[in-house]
Write a protein that holds these residues in place. Sequence first.
Motif, PDB file in Angstrom:
ATOM      1  N   ASP A 139      28.484 -98.699  48.886  1.00 52.58           N
ATOM      2  CA  ASP A 139      27.456 -98.509  47.852  1.00 52.58           C
ATOM      3  C   ASP A 139      28.081 -98.291  46.473  1.00 52.58           C
ATOM      4  O   ASP A 139      27.562 -98.783  45.464  1.00 52.58           O
ATOM      5  CB  ASP A 139      26.570 -97.312  48.217  1.00 52.58           C
ATOM      6  N   SER A 140      29.220 -97.582  46.439  1.00 49.64           N
ATOM      7  CA  SER A 140      29.877 -97.312  45.154  1.00 49.64           C
ATOM      8  C   SER A 140      30.472 -98.571  44.554  1.00 49.64           C
ATOM      9  O   SER A 140      30.341 -98.829  43.346  1.00 49.64           O
ATOM     10  CB  SER A 140      30.968 -96.258  45.343  1.00 49.64           C
ATOM     11  N   ILE A 146      31.862-102.225  37.895  1.00 52.85           N
ATOM     12  CA  ILE A 146      32.503-101.127  38.609  1.00 52.85           C
ATOM     13  C   ILE A 146      33.213-100.255  37.590  1.00 52.85           C
ATOM     14  O   ILE A 146      34.084-100.723  36.849  1.00 52.85           O
ATOM     15  CB  ILE A 146      33.517-101.661  39.649  1.00 52.85           C
ATOM     16  N   THR A 147      32.830 -98.987  37.546  1.00 48.81           N
ATOM     17  CA  THR A 147      33.447 -98.054  36.600  1.00 48.81           C
ATOM     18  C   THR A 147      34.410 -97.126  37.336  1.00 48.81           C
ATOM     19  O   THR A 147      34.480 -97.127  38.576  1.00 48.81           O
ATOM     20  CB  THR A 147      32.374 -97.206  35.913  1.00 48.81           C
ATOM     21  N   GLU A 148      35.113 -96.340  36.569  1.00 46.53           N
ATOM     22  CA  GLU A 148      36.075 -95.407  37.160  1.00 46.53           C
ATOM     23  C   GLU A 148      35.372 -94.392  38.064  1.00 46.53           C
ATOM     24  O   GLU A 148      35.905 -93.984  39.096  1.00 46.53           O
ATOM     25  CB  GLU A 148      36.844 -94.682  36.049  1.00 46.53           C
ATOM     26  N   GLY A 149      34.157 -93.981  37.696  1.00 41.02           N
ATOM     27  CA  GLY A 149      33.405 -93.040  38.522  1.00 41.02           C
ATOM     28  C   GLY A 149      33.085 -93.619  39.887  1.00 41.02           C
ATOM     29  O   GLY A 149      33.187 -92.944  40.916  1.00 41.02           O
ATOM     30  N   HIS A 150      32.673 -94.901  39.901  1.00 36.87           N
ATOM     31  CA  HIS A 150      32.373 -95.565  41.162  1.00 36.87           C
ATOM     32  C   HIS A 150      33.623 -95.648  42.033  1.00 36.87           C
ATOM     33  O   HIS A 150      33.580 -95.401  43.254  1.00 36.87           O
ATOM     34  CB  HIS A 150      31.843 -96.981  40.921  1.00 36.87           C
ATOM     35  N   VAL A 151      34.729 -96.004  41.415  1.00 39.28           N
ATOM     36  CA  VAL A 151      35.983 -96.166  42.158  1.00 39.28           C
ATOM     37  C   VAL A 151      36.460 -94.823  42.705  1.00 39.28           C
ATOM     38  O   VAL A 151      36.919 -94.731  43.841  1.00 39.28           O
ATOM     39  CB  VAL A 151      37.068 -96.801  41.250  1.00 39.28           C
ATOM     40  N   ARG A 153      34.628 -92.223  43.530  1.00 36.38           N
ATOM     41  CA  ARG A 153      33.761 -91.846  44.663  1.00 36.38           C
ATOM     42  C   ARG A 153      34.132 -92.646  45.910  1.00 36.38           C
ATOM     43  O   ARG A 153      34.220 -92.110  47.015  1.00 36.38           O
ATOM     44  CB  ARG A 153      32.302 -92.080  44.283  1.00 36.38           C
ATOM     45  N   ALA A 154      34.347 -93.948  45.734  1.00 34.58           N
ATOM     46  CA  ALA A 154      34.711 -94.800  46.868  1.00 34.58           C
ATOM     47  C   ALA A 154      36.058 -94.392  47.444  1.00 34.58           C
ATOM     48  O   ALA A 154      36.240 -94.322  48.664  1.00 34.58           O
ATOM     49  CB  ALA A 154      34.749 -96.264  46.422  1.00 34.58           C
ATOM     50  N   LEU A 158      36.875 -93.218  51.234  1.00 37.67           N
ATOM     51  CA  LEU A 158      37.796 -94.015  52.053  1.00 37.67           C
ATOM     52  C   LEU A 158      38.997 -93.201  52.510  1.00 37.67           C
ATOM     53  O   LEU A 158      39.470 -93.366  53.645  1.00 37.67           O
ATOM     54  CB  LEU A 158      38.260 -95.244  51.256  1.00 37.67           C
ATOM     55  N   ASN A 159      39.507 -92.319  51.649  1.00 39.45           N
ATOM     56  CA  ASN A 159      40.627 -91.470  52.059  1.00 39.45           C
ATOM     57  C   ASN A 159      40.212 -90.488  53.145  1.00 39.45           C
ATOM     58  O   ASN A 159      40.978 -90.196  54.067  1.00 39.45           O
ATOM     59  CB  ASN A 159      41.198 -90.720  50.858  1.00 39.45           C
ATOM     60  N   THR A 160      38.986 -89.981  53.067  1.00 40.90           N
ATOM     61  CA  THR A 160      38.470 -89.129  54.137  1.00 40.90           C
ATOM     62  C   THR A 160      38.376 -89.917  55.433  1.00 40.90           C
ATOM     63  O   THR A 160      38.755 -89.435  56.509  1.00 40.90           O
ATOM     64  CB  THR A 160      37.085 -88.578  53.759  1.00 40.90           C
ATOM     65  N   LEU A 161      37.866 -91.138  55.332  1.00 46.36           N
ATOM     66  CA  LEU A 161      37.740 -92.023  56.502  1.00 46.36           C
ATOM     67  C   LEU A 161      39.105 -92.299  57.122  1.00 46.36           C
ATOM     68  O   LEU A 161      39.301 -92.120  58.335  1.00 46.36           O
ATOM     69  CB  LEU A 161      37.080 -93.335  56.073  1.00 46.36           C
TER      70      LEU A 161
END
Length: 384
Positions: A139-140, A146-151, A153-154, A158-161
């Motif tokens: 979604d992000s 695509i902004t720095e905020g979106h990246v 959050r993503a 992804l690092n948690t995943l």
Amino acid sequence: MPPTDNQGSFLNRISIRRNQVAYEHEVEDLEQFQKHVADRLSELFHPPEDTPAGEPPETAILSIAWFRKLLDAFLCCEAEFKAVVIMGRDAHNFSKSPLDRLIPDHLDRTVKALDICNAITHGIDLLLHWQKLAQIAVDSLRQKPITEGHVTRAKKALNTLLSSITIDDKENHHHGGKSTAAPSKDHTTIGNLKSLAYPFAKSWSASKQIQAMSSNLTAPRGGEPTGLVVPVHLMSSVLVFVMWAMVAAIPCQERTGLGAHLQLSKQFSWAQPMIGLQDKIGEQWKKKEKKGRSGLLEETQRLEKLGRSLVEFAEGFVFPVEVEKEEEVAAMVGEMGEICREMEEGLVALHMQVRELFNRIVRSRAATLDVLDQLNKMTTPVPY
């Protein structure tokens, strides 16, 4: 008027013929049961031929769709086994050797299978958590521009995943989902998600459960009197195989050496496709087994691969994104989004199937114990 000798002889012949017809029907039913199992396993072994080139088949071995078919096949086999071998069965049959040993052994396996079913349901919960993390990233990164905020959050999702996927199996689940590894500043683990903690003792091991289930799974010898030994051995073999395959694919507590814990007899036609499937899964296990593997599920492996590529993009992110790079990222995000959709739909259905499997095993155990209870009543001396 009392029957003559000729009449008595005729009635005896009729009785013998009727018993013979009943026996022939029973033999036919047992043979059909074995054939049906062989057919269902063969369908699982041969993937569909109409899959477009370059695309993973929807029912590729170790995919969610394949496991749903596997459990469907098992539930069908289990229902037929119960109808042919257990229901309406003369209890004396179960008192004859070697059934007097094989039936209790099978019941013991079913108890261990219930534990594995519980472990699998928790593993599916963890997979659904991974799916939610991947969906956050999707979604992000679908935002335009695509902004720095979106990246950011993503990248966090992804690092948690990836941290959860690659963490050591044994340490992860023995500590209720908490990692003993020190995460980097960008890595967060599933940590305090109590809903994902496994309700087992620290010493509980899915691998040891499989080993215990298969340790005395020996092929029957010839000369057994009832005709039921092969079907009982068949059902035990299929039960062990299904549990082994699910443990290999879905996150479970402690799976060290799982690839070496399954020995199947080769002398029966129904065993051949099962051994073929075991070999394929075993090859994957040996190829990809390493510290932190959280199962061989097709969707998990694709999710991990895409996640790593998208983290690389995030770490080198510069605004604005080049057109070529944006198209490459959009393709990866689209694929991850499709995996998320497949996981959300498929895992919920699989979760329900595992619950049905659990309940079915419980009911079949109860039916078998009823027959054994009848046998105990018949063999217990009546006090005078």
